[in-house]
Design a protein around this motif. Structure first.
Motif, short mmCIF file in Angstrom:
data_model
loop_
_atom_site.label_atom_id
_atom_site.label_comp_id
_atom_site.label_asym_id
_atom_site.label_seq_id
_atom_site.Cartn_x
_atom_site.Cartn_y
_atom_site.Cartn_z
N LEU A 27 34.74 30.46 46.06
CA LEU A 27 33.65 31.39 46.38
C LEU A 27 33.78 32.68 45.56
O LEU A 27 32.78 33.25 45.12
N TYR A 28 35.02 33.13 45.37
CA TYR A 28 35.30 34.31 44.55
C TYR A 28 36.29 33.88 43.46
O TYR A 28 37.50 33.92 43.67
N PRO A 29 35.78 33.46 42.30
CA PRO A 29 36.64 32.87 41.25
C PRO A 29 37.36 33.93 40.42
O PRO A 29 37.23 33.97 39.19
N VAL A 30 38.14 34.78 41.09
CA VAL A 30 38.87 35.82 40.38
C VAL A 30 40.35 35.45 40.31
O VAL A 30 40.87 34.76 41.17
N GLN A 31 41.01 35.92 39.26
CA GLN A 31 42.42 35.67 39.07
C GLN A 31 43.21 36.97 39.26
O GLN A 31 42.64 38.06 39.20
N GLY A 32 44.49 36.84 39.49
CA GLY A 32 45.36 38.01 39.54
C GLY A 32 45.30 38.80 40.83
O GLY A 32 45.76 39.94 40.88
N TYR A 33 44.78 38.21 41.89
CA TYR A 33 44.65 38.96 43.14
C TYR A 33 46.00 39.17 43.83
O TYR A 33 46.10 39.97 44.76
N THR A 34 47.03 38.44 43.41
CA THR A 34 48.36 38.68 43.99
C THR A 34 49.17 39.70 43.20
O THR A 34 50.30 40.01 43.58
N ASP A 35 48.61 40.23 42.12
CA ASP A 35 49.29 41.27 41.35
C ASP A 35 49.14 42.60 42.08
O ASP A 35 48.02 43.12 42.20
N LEU A 36 50.24 43.15 42.55
CA LEU A 36 50.18 44.35 43.37
C LEU A 36 50.23 45.61 42.51
O LEU A 36 51.04 45.72 41.59
N SER A 37 49.36 46.54 42.83
CA SER A 37 49.40 47.86 42.20
C SER A 37 50.30 48.77 43.03
O SER A 37 50.02 49.03 44.19
N GLN A 38 51.41 49.23 42.44
CA GLN A 38 52.35 50.08 43.17
C GLN A 38 52.03 51.56 42.98
O GLN A 38 52.72 52.42 43.53
N GLU A 39 50.99 51.85 42.23
CA GLU A 39 50.62 53.25 42.02
C GLU A 39 50.08 53.84 43.33
O GLU A 39 49.20 53.26 43.98
N LYS A 40 50.61 54.99 43.71
CA LYS A 40 50.18 55.63 44.95
C LYS A 40 48.71 56.05 44.86
O LYS A 40 48.28 56.60 43.85
N VAL A 41 47.96 55.76 45.92
CA VAL A 41 46.56 56.16 45.98
C VAL A 41 46.30 56.80 47.33
O VAL A 41 46.94 56.46 48.33
#
Length: 364
Positions: A27-41
């Motif tokens: 349904l959502y054919p995106v890749q890299g969704y398990t790549d975590l951004s550790q930059e503080k937001v």
């Protein structure tokens, strides 16, 4: 992921379809969704705008229980509280308490799911499911209107339109498509104890189709109203150690029902909630060690942020896990996410709601 407390456990789940599914694109054919951004937001930077809504507390409006389901419908809030439904206005002022528990034909026994529906006659209806099937009431007056599927235990349901209702029960084939009188057109998907989690909001909409996430896995039953047909479809492409139906079945076979969850939590990332928003979707994850994260996905990009990297500059709470209450809350505005913010006082006040408007799902 706990099956008692945050999530509703019912002895029900899913294995194979009554109609053999064909491989389909996610349904959502995106890749890299398990790549975590550790930059503080900052939490505030994730939203276009937001507001905190304290819910009025008095003897009639006090919310009981944990993990209360919250629906936002036409700028009002409806909250399940220990088998009653409380309603609040757009600013959190208490409106009414609905409680018709009993054994009479117009009463309900318990509430396993609920929704607030705008009927074709222009009425606002309160739909409740549980041990007596589905009971429909006038949401304003509380008057009983009709019963649907009497004699069935309906775990979850979704009103689609004037001719279609979807519901989930614990029969041999658990996903049902029927009309509003309860007359069944067909059923789909055989139950499987390996995938038995029930959550507050497993239905979601995607490009005109109604989807039902299967437990905490990457798969969903997808109902197409135009074709009046169901299919099994991945929500996202399989990636890394994200839980799938097959993995869950393998662990069930190896460890049994009681140990399965514990072992999965030690090794797999679970998709705990899907929220469709304008231009994309928001996903919430639970990783081994009870680490939580949020993914903001457009049609071709995804940005995943662990809770630990979020600086909460919006509300006074020491634990970012309040963001996990997204699984309990649903809005009829596809730009809005809702969260429950715990009371910071003496614990005798209702929680507040954080109403957050999503940015367009576009990333530079």
């Amino acid at each position: 992921m706990k099956r008692i407390g945050y999530y509703c456990l019912m002895l029900l789940a899913f294995a194979s379809c009554s109609r053999s599914p064909q491989p389909m694109e996610a349904l959502y054919p995106v890749q890299g969704y398990t790549d975590l951004s550790q930059e503080k937001v900052k939490l505030s930077s994730l939203f276009a705008e937001y507001r905190l809504i304290p819910l009025e507390t008095n003897d009639s409006s006090l919310i009981g229980g944990r993990g209360n389901k919250v629906l936002q419908r036409d700028s009002s809030f409806y909250i399940e509280s220990e088998n009653t439904i409380l309603s609040f206005d757009n600013d959190g002022h208490f409106i009414s308490r609905f409680d018709k528990r009993g054994s009479g034909p117009e009463d309900y026994i318990d509430i396993s799911d609920f929704d607030v529906v705008s009927s074709s006659e222009g009425k606002t209806e309160l739909w409740l499911s549980g041990a007596g099937g589905i009971k429909v009431y006038d949401a304003l007056s509380g008057a009983f209107i009709r019963g649907v599927l009497s004699g069935s235990y309906v775990h979850q349901f979704q009103y689609v339109n004037d001719s279609t209702l979807l519901f989930v029960d614990s029969g041999d084939e658990v996903f049902h498509v029927c009309d509003l009188t309860g007359k069944e057109r067909f059923r789909y998907f055989k139950k499987d104890l390996a995938n038995s989690i029930h959550k507050f909001n497993q239905f979601f909409f995607c490009r005109g189709k109604i989807c039902y996430q299967l437990g905490n896995t990457l798969e969903a039953i997808v109902y197409d109203p135009d074709a009046d047909a169901c299919s099994l479809q991945p929500i996202l492409p399989a990636e890394g150690n994200v839980l799938t139906l097959q993995v869950s079945r393998d662990y069930y076979d190896k460890y049994g029902y009681l140990e399965q969850d514990k072992k999965l939590m030690e090794n797999y990332v679970m998709l705990s909630v899907v929220r469709t928003v304008r231009g994309g979707a928001v996903f919430e994850w639970i990783a081994p060690g009870m680490e939580y994260g949020l993914s903001f996905c457009s049609s071709d990009k995804c940005h995943t942020i662990p809770f630990s990297a979020i600086d909460n500059d919006i509300c006074e709470t020491d634990d970012n896990r309040f963001l996990a209450t997204l699984t309990c809350c649903e809005s009829d505005n596809d730009s809005v996410l809702l969260f429950q913010v715990p009371d910071k006082g003496d614990g005798e006040n209702n929680f507040s709601l954080l109403e957050a408007v999503c940015k367009d799902m576009q990333f530079n």
